[in-house]
Design a protein around this motif. Structure first.
Motif, PDB file in Angstrom:
ATOM      1  N   SER A  65      -0.392  -8.330 -25.720  1.00 54.12           N
ATOM      2  CA  SER A  65       0.421  -9.265 -26.138  1.00 54.12           C
ATOM      3  C   SER A  65       1.005 -10.225 -27.357  1.00 54.12           C
ATOM      4  O   SER A  65       1.402 -10.242 -27.471  1.00 54.12           O
ATOM      5  N   LEU A  66      -0.366 -10.287 -27.602  1.00 56.22           N
ATOM      6  CA  LEU A  66      -0.642 -11.419 -28.828  1.00 56.22           C
ATOM      7  C   LEU A  66      -0.200 -10.184 -29.885  1.00 56.22           C
ATOM      8  O   LEU A  66       0.189 -10.450 -30.878  1.00 56.22           O
ATOM      9  N   MET A  67      -0.732  -9.072 -29.941  1.00 56.36           N
ATOM     10  CA  MET A  67      -0.078  -8.327 -31.047  1.00 56.36           C
ATOM     11  C   MET A  67       0.608  -7.549 -31.064  1.00 56.36           C
ATOM     12  O   MET A  67       1.760  -7.844 -31.934  1.00 56.36           O
ATOM     13  N   SER A  68       1.463  -7.103 -30.310  1.00 59.28           N
ATOM     14  CA  SER A  68       3.317  -6.619 -29.843  1.00 59.28           C
ATOM     15  C   SER A  68       3.872  -7.608 -29.952  1.00 59.28           C
ATOM     16  O   SER A  68       5.140  -7.542 -30.380  1.00 59.28           O
ATOM     17  N   SER A  69       3.295  -9.461 -29.809  1.00 52.80           N
ATOM     18  CA  SER A  69       4.601 -10.397 -30.060  1.00 52.80           C
ATOM     19  C   SER A  69       4.782 -10.528 -31.428  1.00 52.80           C
ATOM     20  O   SER A  69       5.367 -10.630 -31.794  1.00 52.80           O
ATOM     21  N   SER A  70       3.618  -9.908 -32.290  1.00 47.64           N
ATOM     22  CA  SER A  70       3.532 -10.236 -33.856  1.00 47.64           C
ATOM     23  C   SER A  70       4.573  -8.841 -34.394  1.00 47.64           C
ATOM     24  O   SER A  70       5.279  -9.061 -35.139  1.00 47.64           O
ATOM     25  N   ARG A  89       6.857 -23.861 -33.097  1.00 42.17           N
ATOM     26  CA  ARG A  89       6.594 -24.425 -31.848  1.00 42.17           C
ATOM     27  C   ARG A  89       6.663 -23.348 -30.236  1.00 42.17           C
ATOM     28  O   ARG A  89       6.735 -23.164 -29.153  1.00 42.17           O
ATOM     29  N   GLU A  90       8.179 -23.423 -30.281  1.00 41.61           N
ATOM     30  CA  GLU A  90       8.812 -22.696 -29.456  1.00 41.61           C
ATOM     31  C   GLU A  90       8.563 -21.043 -29.420  1.00 41.61           C
ATOM     32  O   GLU A  90       7.916 -20.781 -28.543  1.00 41.61           O
ATOM     33  N   ILE A  91       8.139 -20.723 -30.805  1.00 45.04           N
ATOM     34  CA  ILE A  91       7.527 -19.041 -30.774  1.00 45.04           C
ATOM     35  C   ILE A  91       6.034 -18.959 -30.369  1.00 45.04           C
ATOM     36  O   ILE A  91       6.166 -18.086 -29.819  1.00 45.04           O
ATOM     37  N   PHE A  92       5.397 -20.258 -30.065  1.00 50.19           N
ATOM     38  CA  PHE A  92       4.164 -20.043 -29.569  1.00 50.19           C
ATOM     39  C   PHE A  92       3.872 -20.519 -28.613  1.00 50.19           C
ATOM     40  O   PHE A  92       3.047 -19.807 -27.330  1.00 50.19           O
ATOM     41  N   LYS A  93       5.032 -21.192 -27.875  1.00 54.01           N
ATOM     42  CA  LYS A  93       5.258 -21.376 -26.880  1.00 54.01           C
ATOM     43  C   LYS A  93       5.366 -19.548 -25.273  1.00 54.01           C
ATOM     44  O   LYS A  93       5.800 -19.095 -24.869  1.00 54.01           O
ATOM     45  N   GLU A  94       6.372 -18.761 -26.432  1.00 55.51           N
ATOM     46  CA  GLU A  94       6.742 -17.382 -26.028  1.00 55.51           C
ATOM     47  C   GLU A  94       5.602 -16.966 -26.124  1.00 55.51           C
ATOM     48  O   GLU A  94       5.540 -16.059 -24.814  1.00 55.51           O
ATOM     49  N   MET A  95       5.212 -17.200 -27.089  1.00 53.40           N
ATOM     50  CA  MET A  95       3.693 -16.140 -27.314  1.00 53.40           C
ATOM     51  C   MET A  95       3.311 -16.425 -26.195  1.00 53.40           C
ATOM     52  O   MET A  95       1.930 -15.489 -25.636  1.00 53.40           O
ATOM     53  N   GLY A  96       2.807 -17.324 -26.006  1.00 58.19           N
ATOM     54  CA  GLY A  96       1.639 -17.497 -24.860  1.00 58.19           C
ATOM     55  C   GLY A  96       1.977 -17.229 -22.903  1.00 58.19           C
ATOM     56  O   GLY A  96       1.378 -17.412 -22.314  1.00 58.19           O
ATOM     57  N   ARG A  97       3.300 -17.278 -23.087  1.00 55.80           N
ATOM     58  CA  ARG A  97       3.904 -16.870 -22.008  1.00 55.80           C
ATOM     59  C   ARG A  97       4.158 -15.423 -21.744  1.00 55.80           C
ATOM     60  O   ARG A  97       3.547 -15.371 -20.687  1.00 55.80           O
ATOM     61  N   GLY A  98       4.334 -14.721 -22.945  1.00 49.39           N
ATOM     62  CA  GLY A  98       3.795 -12.988 -23.210  1.00 49.39           C
ATOM     63  C   GLY A  98       2.418 -13.339 -22.652  1.00 49.39           C
ATOM     64  O   GLY A  98       2.398 -11.887 -22.040  1.00 49.39           O
ATOM     65  N   TRP A 100       0.045 -15.051 -20.632  1.00 51.34           N
ATOM     66  CA  TRP A 100      -0.208 -15.370 -19.492  1.00 51.34           C
ATOM     67  C   TRP A 100       0.210 -14.132 -18.886  1.00 51.34           C
ATOM     68  O   TRP A 100       0.155 -13.634 -18.030  1.00 51.34           O
ATOM     69  N   LYS A 101       1.574 -13.640 -18.919  1.00 51.14           N
ATOM     70  CA  LYS A 101       2.109 -13.213 -18.089  1.00 51.14           C
ATOM     71  C   LYS A 101       1.411 -11.467 -18.295  1.00 51.14           C
ATOM     72  O   LYS A 101       0.947 -11.177 -17.143  1.00 51.14           O
ATOM     73  N   SER A 102       0.893 -10.919 -19.455  1.00 53.87           N
ATOM     74  CA  SER A 102       0.949  -9.425 -19.513  1.00 53.87           C
ATOM     75  C   SER A 102      -0.606 -10.046 -19.120  1.00 53.87           C
ATOM     76  O   SER A 102      -1.545  -8.572 -18.774  1.00 53.87           O
ATOM     77  N   GLY A 103      -1.958 -10.663 -19.255  1.00 53.53           N
ATOM     78  CA  GLY A 103      -2.911 -10.878 -18.873  1.00 53.53           C
ATOM     79  C   GLY A 103      -2.671 -10.962 -17.377  1.00 53.53           C
ATOM     80  O   GLY A 103      -4.398  -9.950 -17.104  1.00 53.53           O
ATOM     81  N   LYS A 104      -2.678 -11.466 -16.763  1.00 60.06           N
ATOM     82  CA  LYS A 104      -2.613 -11.595 -15.459  1.00 60.06           C
ATOM     83  C   LYS A 104      -2.006  -9.994 -15.183  1.00 60.06           C
ATOM     84  O   LYS A 104      -2.525  -9.656 -13.550  1.00 60.06           O
ATOM     85  N   GLY A 105      -1.109  -9.336 -15.478  1.00 57.69           N
ATOM     86  CA  GLY A 105      -0.797  -8.650 -14.795  1.00 57.69           C
ATOM     87  C   GLY A 105      -2.363  -7.254 -15.497  1.00 57.69           C
ATOM     88  O   GLY A 105      -2.481  -6.490 -14.495  1.00 57.69           O
ATOM     89  N   PHE A 106      -2.284  -7.289 -15.869  1.00 55.43           N
ATOM     90  CA  PHE A 106      -3.576  -6.098 -16.274  1.00 55.43           C
ATOM     91  C   PHE A 106      -5.347  -6.295 -15.942  1.00 55.43           C
ATOM     92  O   PHE A 106      -6.136  -5.693 -15.113  1.00 55.43           O
TER      93      PHE A 106
END
Length: 178
Positions: A65-70, A89-98, A100-106
Motif C-alpha cells: 500500500s505504501l508503494m502503490s500510494s506513491s 499531513r492529510e496525505i500522510f494520514k491517507e497513506m496510513g489509513r491505506g 492499515w486497511k491493506s495490511g489487515k487484509g493481507f
C-alpha cells in the motif's frame, strides 16, 4: 558392561556431550538445549504459525500500500485552500489509513491460510501438495462467504489453484548447473 548391538543407556543429565564442550559447560549447554526445544515446540504449533503468517501478511500488505500510494493521482484542486504542511499531513494520514486497511487484509488472508494448512497437515500427518490445495479451497471459500454459494466455490477453486501453483514453485527441484 558393553553389549554388542545394544544402545548405551546413560543417566539423565550425564549423557555424552558433543565434541568441543567440556563438563564445566554442561549446564549452559543443557539450558540452551531446553530453550531450543521450547522454540521448536512453539514454531510447530498452528497458533504460532498463524500469528507469524498474519504478522508477515500485515507487513507485506502495508508495504504494498505504501508503494502503490506513491503512484496515486493527487488532484491539485482537492486541497488548494490548505497550507503545504496541512496538505502533507492529510496525505500522510491517507497513506496510513491505506496501509492499515491493506495490511489487515493481507494479514487476515495469511493467518487464515496458514492456520488451516497447519491443521490439515497436523491431522493428516503428511506434508504434501494436498494440504495447501485443500487449505486454499477452504480459505478461499471462507473469504468469499458473504457473496453467496457460487462465490464460495469460485473463491475456493481460485485460491486452491493459486496455492497449488505457489507450492509447486516452492517445491521445485533446482538444477545443479549453477
Amino acid at each position: 558392561m558393553n553389549l554388542p548391538l545394544v544402545a548405551p543407556v546413560f543417566p539423565a543429565g550425564r549423557e555424552p556431550l558433543p565434541p568441543g564442550i567440556s563438563d564445566e559447560e554442561r549446564e549452559a549447554y543443557l539450558q540452551a538445549k531446553k530453550y531450543q526445544n521450547y522454540m521448536t515446540i512453539g514454531m510447530e504449533s498452528c497458533i504460532a504459525k498463524s500469528i507469524i503468517a498474519g504478522g508477515g501478511g500485515f507487513v507485506i500488505g502495508a508495504f504494498f500500500s505504501l508503494m502503490s500510494s506513491s503512484f496515486a493521482y493527487e488532484d491539485p484542486l482537492l486541497r488548494q485552500n490548505l497550507s503545504t504542511q496541512q496538505k502533507a499531513r492529510e496525505i500522510f494520514k491517507e497513506m496510513g489509513r491505506g496501509m492499515w486497511k491493506s495490511g489487515k487484509g493481507f494479514g487476515k488472508v495469511g493467518a487464515l491460510f496458514a492456520g488451516i494448512e497447519c491443521v490439515f497437515e497436523s491431522y493428516r500427518a503428511k506434508n504434501d501438495m494436498v494440504n495447501p490445495v485443500a487449505a486454499g479451497f477452504v480459505a478461499g471459500g471462507v473469504l468469499a462467504r458473504n457473496a453467496g454459494p457460487k462465490a464460495v466455490v469460485g473463491g475456493g477453486l481460485a485460491f486452491a489453484a493459486f496455492s497449488a501453483v505457489i507450492d509447486m514453485f516452492l517445491r521445485r527441484e533446482t538444477s545443479d548447473d549453477d
